[in-house]
Write an enzyme that holds these catalytic residues in place. Structure first.
Site, mmCIF file in Angstrom:
data_model
loop_
_atom_site.group_PDB
_atom_site.id
_atom_site.type_symbol
_atom_site.label_atom_id
_atom_site.label_comp_id
_atom_site.label_asym_id
_atom_site.label_seq_id
_atom_site.Cartn_x
_atom_site.Cartn_y
_atom_site.Cartn_z
ATOM 1 N N ASN A 13 0.884 -1.175 0.000
ATOM 2 C CA ASN A 13 0.000 0.000 0.000
ATOM 3 C C ASN A 13 0.917 1.218 0.000
ATOM 4 O O ASN A 13 1.507 1.548 1.029
ATOM 5 C CB ASN A 13 -0.892 -0.015 1.252
ATOM 6 C CG ASN A 13 -1.729 1.256 1.377
ATOM 7 O OD1 ASN A 13 -1.755 2.092 0.462
ATOM 8 N ND2 ASN A 13 -2.404 1.401 2.501
ATOM 9 N N LYS A 15 0.134 4.190 -0.199
ATOM 10 C CA LYS A 15 -0.503 5.382 0.396
ATOM 11 C C LYS A 15 -0.276 6.582 -0.539
ATOM 12 O O LYS A 15 -0.252 6.390 -1.746
ATOM 13 C CB LYS A 15 0.019 5.590 1.818
ATOM 14 C CG LYS A 15 -0.132 4.311 2.659
ATOM 15 C CD LYS A 15 0.050 4.487 4.122
ATOM 16 C CE LYS A 15 -0.203 3.155 4.829
ATOM 17 N NZ LYS A 15 -0.099 3.224 6.267
ATOM 18 N N HIS A 99 -9.585 1.434 4.814
ATOM 19 C CA HIS A 99 -8.314 1.593 5.527
ATOM 20 C C HIS A 99 -8.523 2.533 6.712
ATOM 21 O O HIS A 99 -9.293 3.481 6.625
ATOM 22 C CB HIS A 99 -7.239 2.140 4.583
ATOM 23 C CG HIS A 99 -5.866 2.045 5.168
ATOM 24 N ND1 HIS A 99 -5.399 2.949 6.093
ATOM 25 C CD2 HIS A 99 -4.881 1.124 5.004
ATOM 26 C CE1 HIS A 99 -4.175 2.588 6.462
ATOM 27 N NE2 HIS A 99 -3.836 1.486 5.817
ATOM 28 N N GLU A 101 -6.842 4.875 7.781
ATOM 29 C CA GLU A 101 -6.581 6.292 7.477
ATOM 30 C C GLU A 101 -7.788 6.934 6.798
ATOM 31 O O GLU A 101 -8.052 8.123 6.972
ATOM 32 C CB GLU A 101 -5.304 6.407 6.619
ATOM 33 C CG GLU A 101 -4.068 6.116 7.470
ATOM 34 C CD GLU A 101 -2.898 5.511 6.719
ATOM 35 O OE1 GLU A 101 -2.870 5.563 5.478
ATOM 36 O OE2 GLU A 101 -1.990 4.964 7.396
ATOM 37 N N GLU A 171 -5.436 -4.778 10.507
ATOM 38 C CA GLU A 171 -4.419 -3.745 10.713
ATOM 39 C C GLU A 171 -4.677 -3.009 12.025
ATOM 40 O O GLU A 171 -5.469 -2.060 12.068
ATOM 41 C CB GLU A 171 -4.456 -2.734 9.556
ATOM 42 C CG GLU A 171 -4.142 -3.327 8.209
ATOM 43 C CD GLU A 171 -3.508 -2.309 7.274
ATOM 44 O OE1 GLU A 171 -2.482 -2.645 6.683
ATOM 45 O OE2 GLU A 171 -4.024 -1.179 7.148
ATOM 46 N N GLY A 177 2.642 2.288 10.725
ATOM 47 C CA GLY A 177 3.610 3.369 10.552
ATOM 48 C C GLY A 177 4.350 3.746 11.824
ATOM 49 O O GLY A 177 5.031 4.770 11.882
ATOM 50 N N SER A 217 3.470 -2.113 10.276
ATOM 51 C CA SER A 217 4.925 -2.211 10.468
ATOM 52 C C SER A 217 5.469 -3.604 10.126
ATOM 53 O O SER A 217 6.428 -4.081 10.737
ATOM 54 C CB SER A 217 5.314 -1.819 11.896
ATOM 55 O OG SER A 217 4.945 -0.467 12.148
HETATM 56 P P1 13P Z 1 3.009 0.375 7.605
HETATM 57 O O1 13P Z 1 3.503 -0.910 6.998
HETATM 58 O O2 13P Z 1 3.746 1.582 7.108
HETATM 59 O O3 13P Z 1 2.927 0.293 9.092
HETATM 60 O O4 13P Z 1 1.501 0.580 7.083
HETATM 61 C C1 13P Z 1 0.616 -0.468 7.183
HETATM 62 C C2 13P Z 1 -0.612 -0.124 6.425
HETATM 63 O O5 13P Z 1 -1.357 0.754 6.820
HETATM 64 C C3 13P Z 1 -0.878 -0.845 5.188
HETATM 65 O O6 13P Z 1 -2.140 -0.569 4.708
#
Ligand code: 13P
Length: 257
Positions: A13, A15, A99, A101, A171, A177, A217
């Protein structure tokens, strides 16, 4: 992973990172590092603007392009939205829905997530549905309840024959992150719960075919341990998917016969 019933699935992803002009070089490097991902499915979920270049660059078996969001509407006067129909027309296979976010910064509710999942399935897309608890919810002991609620809401009304096109990504928000990965046991426990909920809704045969990813992560150092959990069938990778070498190492951890 349980390879008897499910194929491992590693998805990146990106982002809001990577410009269209960077896509080809990234893919060229990734393909050199992972010449044949034969035993696992790989996808990259990219910003809308990257998708034409990505679709062109991933013309390989076991590799697919994905989006990170889509509209619940098919077409019409919805300024700024992108429909699932536009994604399939481009050759996009996957779409991330719900997601954390999007839930956190763009107000996506469980109801909207469900509408998008149903719309994606109607169009033949393969949704990657994200669920997961916040740190506060985990500390209050609400993880199981919250994840069960989000899952049931997200796939409400999905008929059994369409569920095989759905991937569930667990997640935990506190692990995204932050560099703070859930332990393999913590992640494995929630992924097993997710499968148990699906079993209670659809029966054992359907439930054992559903691919469940862990995300938060996940990186080249912890992927193998996470993937060794029986109900973790893959990963949804944020930060580490931006670096072809790290992403390739994660794919290699899943790409075992
Ligand atoms: P990270 O791997 O940067 O922690 O992000 C995970 C994520 O949100 C994947 O959709």
């Amino acid at each position: 992973m349980n390879r008897k019933y499910r194929k491992p699935f590693i998805a990146g992803n990106w982002k809001m990172n990577m410009k269209p002009s960077q896509v080809k070089a990234y893919m060229d490097e990734l393909k050199t590092l992972v010449p044949r991902a034969k035993w696992c499915e790989v996808a990259i979920c990219a910003p809308f603007t990257d998708l034409p270049a990505l679709v062109k660059a991933v013309r390989e078996p076991h590799f697919a392009a994905g989006a990170q969001n889509m509209s619940k509407f098919l077409s019409g006067a919805y300024t700024g939205e992108v429909s699932g129909d536009m994604l399939t027309d481009l050759g996009v296979k996957y779409v991330i829905i719900g997601h954390s976010e999007r839930r956190q910064y763009f107000g996506e509710t469980d109801e909207l997530v469900n509408e998008k999942v149903l719309a994606a399935l109607n169009l033949g897309l393969h949704p990657i549905v994200c669920i997961g608890e916040s740190l506060e919810q985990r500390e209050k002991g609400l993880t199981a309840e919250l994840v069960t609620y989000q899952l049931k809401a997200a796939i409400s009304g999905v008929p059994a024959e369409r569920l095989r096109r759905v991937t569930i990504a667990y997640e935990p928000i506190w692990a995204i992150g932050t560099g703070r990965t859930a332990t393999a046991e913590q992640a494995g426990e929630v992924c097993s719960l997710i499968r148990a909920v699906i079993r209670s809704m659809y029966g054992a045969r359907i439930a054992r075919g559903v691919v469940i990813q862990y995300g938060g992560s996940m990186n080249d150092a912890n992927a193998a341990e996470l993937l060794a959990q029986p109900d973790i069938d893959g990963g949804l990778i944020g930060g580490a998917s931006l670096e072809p070498e790290k992403f390739a190492a994660i794919i290699s951890a899943a790409n075992q016969e």
